[in-house]
Design an enzyme around this catalytic site. Structure first.
Site, PDB file in Angstrom:
ATOM      1  CB  THR A   1      -0.901   0.035   1.243  1.00 35.33           C
ATOM      2  OG1 THR A   1      -0.099   0.332   2.402  1.00 35.33           O
ATOM      3  CG2 THR A   1      -1.605  -1.286   1.446  1.00 35.33           C
TER       4      THR A   1
ATOM      5  CG  ASP B   1       7.137   9.537  -5.119  1.00 32.19           C
ATOM      6  OD1 ASP B   1       6.753   8.722  -4.254  1.00 32.19           O
ATOM      7  OD2 ASP B   1       7.846   9.207  -6.094  1.00 32.19           O
TER       8      ASP B   1
ATOM      9  CE  LYS C   1      10.422   7.179  -5.504  1.00 33.98           C
ATOM     10  NZ  LYS C   1      10.223   7.052  -6.962  1.00 33.98           N
TER      11      LYS C   1
END
Length: 977
Positions: free
Chosen positions: A709, A833, A837
């Site tokens: 998920t 996003d 990272k």
């Protein structure tokens, strides 16, 4: 019914008075008058006539109610027919009538003429005074399960009289009829229960006795035929026995008490009845078969602790010869198990489960060539198959290995049972009577070949003892003090506590040992009383018990002097997250014993068994999020399952699948070809606690939760799941880019345990970005800078933007239509996003970054950030195309291109996400499609950075990255490479 049954009993208040007197003198057998002389020498007429099968007497010192008067027999004379010999109880063989001996009864066959009667004379090959012994004898023991119904007794008889038996002599030792769905209570258990009820004056024993009689009459009618003479003969003997049992039990009820001699006598009747039935049926099948009451032959003596018996071989041999003098040596003997006599001639038993012992004793007396123990299991297993479904049936065991496994609770012969066979080197084979195709397990001496498919570490099997407590005695005053251990274990002996295992460190600071949980409190109280003074003085600081433990043992004679066995065993336990509390190993190296928590018993057993025995490493998997990535992963697992199992020895079983609302659980494995339908049809409301418990409590020792998920919820439970022994694999970035303290706590737990947390898919999808960075750091290289295009979506957009005349907004719409963006493209253009990272990589490189510490240049124009829907955003995005076009033209003018990158500046201790310009010759300018590229600048790779490039987005490659992590986990857990 009780009244009618009572009326059939023979009342005897005088008998009760004698019984009470006898019970009062049980410890002094010479303290009360004996109406009969002891048995004369084995083989004499007096001896034979006084034994069961020749006269029906009563308990030693008691005259049957029908005679009442004491009868004295002078030395050398035969007792009268109702005379009582010491230890004898009412009995008459079913196949004999008054005045007819074993030797004179006719042998008849169904459908055939009556066979010549045995005269009792020895055959030309058999000495009339010596029973022929030798390897031509085969001893077979049939357990109660094999004899539970008349149909099963018939199958046993047909096996014993089969044409394959021609040319060999067989002695069958028979138990009482066992349990069956039609009659769930074992005959022996029922008989013992009747004795107990009689002692409590509970007259319902009469109903049980009547039911027992009816059970055997019905069995005999089915087996022998309703109109057969054999049935009449059997029922007559059964009725006589029942009359005697009613008398005995009635007497016990009057006295309101019982004693072991009476229990032994009553309990042995089940074997007598079953033996007579089988002998009668074998004669109907044209076999020259004779019933042998083991009490006519076997002489045993109680051990000092009263828990077992030792065989008197000389006396038993002499009585066997005497029996042969009267009956000859027919080729088929049907003998009773469980019963025998003591040296005084009194009836006794070989204690519970003594029929196996009877078989090995007869095997030793006959000097037989083989002994076969028949039951309803295929043999001895490498572990309890109820706990370890993958357990294998062992083909061979040495006597010592059988002893060790039996001690630790395995379904093997008791060590004492093997002694008679070992005395004469007779192999014992355990076989399944209901599956004759199975060869079973042979227990013998000498060099035993390794079982097929076994890891060559010398371990034959594993067993556990549940319900154990660990008693610890600790104190500095114990160091170097002689006699401490002696005092501890002498105290245990005096308290009647059996010690299962002992462990002591060479420092002598503490001694710990395992006892049964029921003895725990008594052991601790006894030790505290014994060392009261030392405890008060502080020389002993602790006497305590740790309850809820389990003993786990690995057994194998080939372990001796073999390196790595203990290391392999304890590594398997550690990898299954099982803590070991104590260890013991004898110098013989036949077993390694570990004490663990009781709740880990089955998981530990499966973990060590799987490491040594299973050709494939089994991993149980629970998937959270069967969306695009999760469902793709399941398809990949289904496609590769056979190859993984056959070529890589890896057995992956999906035990649970959970969506945001429902979950599907399976104890074994979910069918991956039909999981969607099963989740819809059999799924239940999502319960994350139950989901985790299903994995952690599963019998498969190695389990992993796979979170596919993008939600925050599952990641918040990672640490809790890991503490329960569940490995974690995830492409979800929320944990590694979330709270720094939570991330550090999880990593600390990972380093301090054997539980793994793998997350390669969080950066670069299936590219080996995380693994490469970890290898650089672990090998001592110093990372200086990490720079890359981490978003497949933004890689596609900027690889496309500028290749034609389309504006930026059109390229974004095209990327959304192609499925590269999130449902709302702002989630990608905002750079969050990529910032996650960068945070993940910065933490791997050693920077204490929080997500908010990363500076992000958002590509979402400020006026469009608050628009309610993605459609509104895309409709107004063309208003800002001029800004992006200007940036593109400026880059082109300088011979550069635009790329949206993330940067981890280790030297500057910061992270950034920004739109940057790169020369067209730069590796970042050479990308196409949605590829990712990452450059590592390190101390070793300073002049030319290490480059990793490839697809960094998409369900297939992300699921492949998750799959890669699963294979890494399998390698960590010991899967063959």
């Amino acid at each position: 019914e009780i009244h009618e049954a009572r009326m059939r009993a023979i009342p005897s208040r005088a008998l009760a008075r004698v019984l009470v007197r006898l019970l009062g003198a049980c410890d002094h057998p010479r303290a009360y008058p004996n109406p009969c002389i002891p048995l004369s020498q084995p083989g004499s007429r007096a001896s034979r006539s006084a034994q069961p099968g020749h006269s029906r007497g009563m308990v030693s010192g008691i005259t049957p109610p029908s005679t009442r008067a004491s009868v004295m027999v002078p030395p050398g004379a035969s007792p009268p027919s109702r005379c009582v010999t010491p230890g004898s109880l009412p009995f008459r063989p079913a196949h004999t009538r008054p005045g007819q001996s074993h030797a004179s009864r006719p042998v008849t066959c169904q459908g055939a003429s009556t066979a010549p009667a045995r005269t009792g004379l020895a055959t030309p090959d058999d000495s009339p005074t010596h029973f022929p012994r030798g390897k031509h004898w085969q001893v077979h023991k049939f357990g109660g399960t094999c004899l539970a119904t008349p149909e099963r007794i018939d199958a046993v008889c047909r096996y014993l009289t089969s044409p394959e038996a021609a040319g060999e002599r067989r002695l069958a030792v028979l138990s009482a009829m066992g349990s069956h769905p039609s009659s769930p209570v074992k005959v022996t258990d029922l008989l013992l229960a009747m004795v107990a009820k009689a002692g409590r004056r509970d007259e319902s024993y009469l109903l049980e006795l009547a039911a027992l009689q009816q059970k055997h009459v019905a069995a005999a009618a089915t087996l022998l035929g309703a109109d057969s003479p054999a049935l009449v003969e059997f029922v007559a003997g059964l009725e006589a026995d029942m009359a005697d049992l009613r008398s005995i039990l009635h007497t016990l009820a009057i006295a309101g008490m019982s004693a072991e001699p009476f229990e032994d006598y009553v309990a042995g009747h089940g074997e007598l009845w079953c033996g007579r039935l089988a002998a009668a049926r074998c004669r109907q099948l044209c076999a020259d078969a004779v019933f042998l009451d083991a009490r006519d032959v076997l002489t045993v003596r109680d051990t000092a602790d009263g828990a077992s018996v030792d065989v008197e071989y000389d006396a038993s041999d002499a009585r066997l010869d005497a029996w042969a003098a009267a009956h000859g040596a027919p080729p088929l003997l049907l003998a009773t198990g469980f019963v025998a006599r003591n040296p005084a001639g009194q009836a006794t038993t070989l204690k519970r489960n003594g029929s196996d012992y009877s078989a090995t004793i007869f095997g030793a007396l006959l000097r037989a060539g083989a002994i076969t123990i028949w039951s309803d299991v295929n043999g001895v297993y490498s572990a309890d198959p109820r706990k370890v479904p993958e357990a294998v049936c062992l083909r061979h065991l040495s006597y010592h290995e059988a002893w060790e496994m039996s001690y630790f609770g395995a379904n093997v012969l008791h060590p004492r049972t093997t002694l008679p066979a070992m005395k004469f080197g007779i192999p014992i084979t355990s076989r399944n009577f209901f599956d004759l195709s199975e060869a079973g397990t042979m227990i013998s001496d000498g060099s035993i070949p390794q079982a097929e498919g076994v890891d060559l570490t010398g371990v034959k099997g594993f067993a556990t003892i549940d319900g154990v407590s660990l008693v610890n005695v600790e104190g500095t005053g114990m160091v170097g003090v002689p006699g401490t251990a002696s005092a501890i274990f002498a105290t245990m002996r005096d308290a009647g506590v059996n010690v299962i295992m002992i462990s002591q460190a060479s420092s002598e600071h503490s001694i710990c040992f395992a006892v049964k949980a029921a003895d725990s409190v008594r052991a601790v109280d006894a030790l505290r009383a014994r060392f009261q003074e030392a405890i008060a003085a502080g020389r002993i600081s602790c006497v305590a018990a740790l309850d809820d433990c389990c003993v786990l043992a690995a057994v194998g004679s080939a372990m001796a002097s073999r390196r790595g066995v203990a290391a392999t065993m304890f590594a398997a336990l550690a990898q299954a997250n099982i803590n070991v509390r104590a260890i013991a190993q004898g110098c013989s190296e036949y077993n390694i014993t570990a004490l663990i928590d009781a709740r880990e018993s089955v998981r530990a057993l499966r973990a060590v068994h799987g490491r040594f025995y299973m050709q494939a490493l089994t991993i149980g998997l629970g998937l959270i999020g069967p969306g695009l990535i999760g469902s793709t992963f399941l398809q990949q697992i289904q496609d590769q399952a056979a190859k993984l199992r056959d070529e890589y020895h890896l057995d992956i079983r999906v035990l649970a699948i959970a969506s945001s609302k429902r979950m599907l659980l399976s104890d074994d494995a979910i069918d991956l070809a039909a999981w969607r339908g099963e989740l819809e049809a059999r799924g239940e409301p999502l319960d994350e606690e139950r989901f985790a418990a299903h994995l952690s409590d599963n019998f498969i020792p190695n389990v992993v939760a796979l979170d596919c998920t993008a939600a925050e919820g599952p990641s918040e439970r990672y640490l809790e799941w890991m503490r329960r022994g569940i490995h974690i694999i995830t492409p979800n970035k929320k944990m590694n880019s979330g709270s720094l303290e939570r991330y550090r706590a999880l990593k600390r737990h990972q380093r301090s345990s054997f539980i793994h947390y793998l997350y390669e898919g969080t950066v670069g999808a299936g590219l080996p970005v995380i693994a490469t960075l970890q290898h650089l750091v672990q090998s001592g290289d110093r990372v200086q800078r990490i720079e890359g295009i981490f978003s497949g979506t933004l890689s596609y957009i900027f690889n496309t933007f500028g290749t034609d005349d389309r504006p930026f907004s059109e390229v974004v719409k095209e990327a959304k239509a192609a499925g590269y963006t999130e449902p709302d493209p702002r989630d990608d253009l905002a750079g969050t996003d990529v910032a996650r990272k960068v945070t993940i990589l910065g933490r791997e490189a050693g920077l204490p970054l929080e997500l908010d510490d990363v500076a992000v240049e958002s590509l979402v124009p400020a006026p469009l950030r608050s628009l309610p829907t993605a459609a509104d955003f895309l409709a107004r995005l063309p208003e800002h195309d001029a800004e992006m076009d200007a940036a593109l033209q400026a880059a082109r003018a300088a011979g550069e291109c635009l790329r949206f990158v993330g940067v981890v500046d280790v030297a500057g201790r910061e992270g950034r996400v920004e739109l940057r310009r790169y020369p067209t010759s730069h590796p970042f300018a050479q990308l196409s499609g949605s590829d990712n590229i990452i450059a590592f600048t390190t101390q070793r790779y300073a002049a030319q950075p290490m480059i990793i490039r490839g697809p960094g987005a998409g369900a297939e490659v992300t699921a492949g990255g998750v799959f890669s992590d699963l294979l890494r986990l399998a390698a960590y857990l010991g899967a063959p490479s």
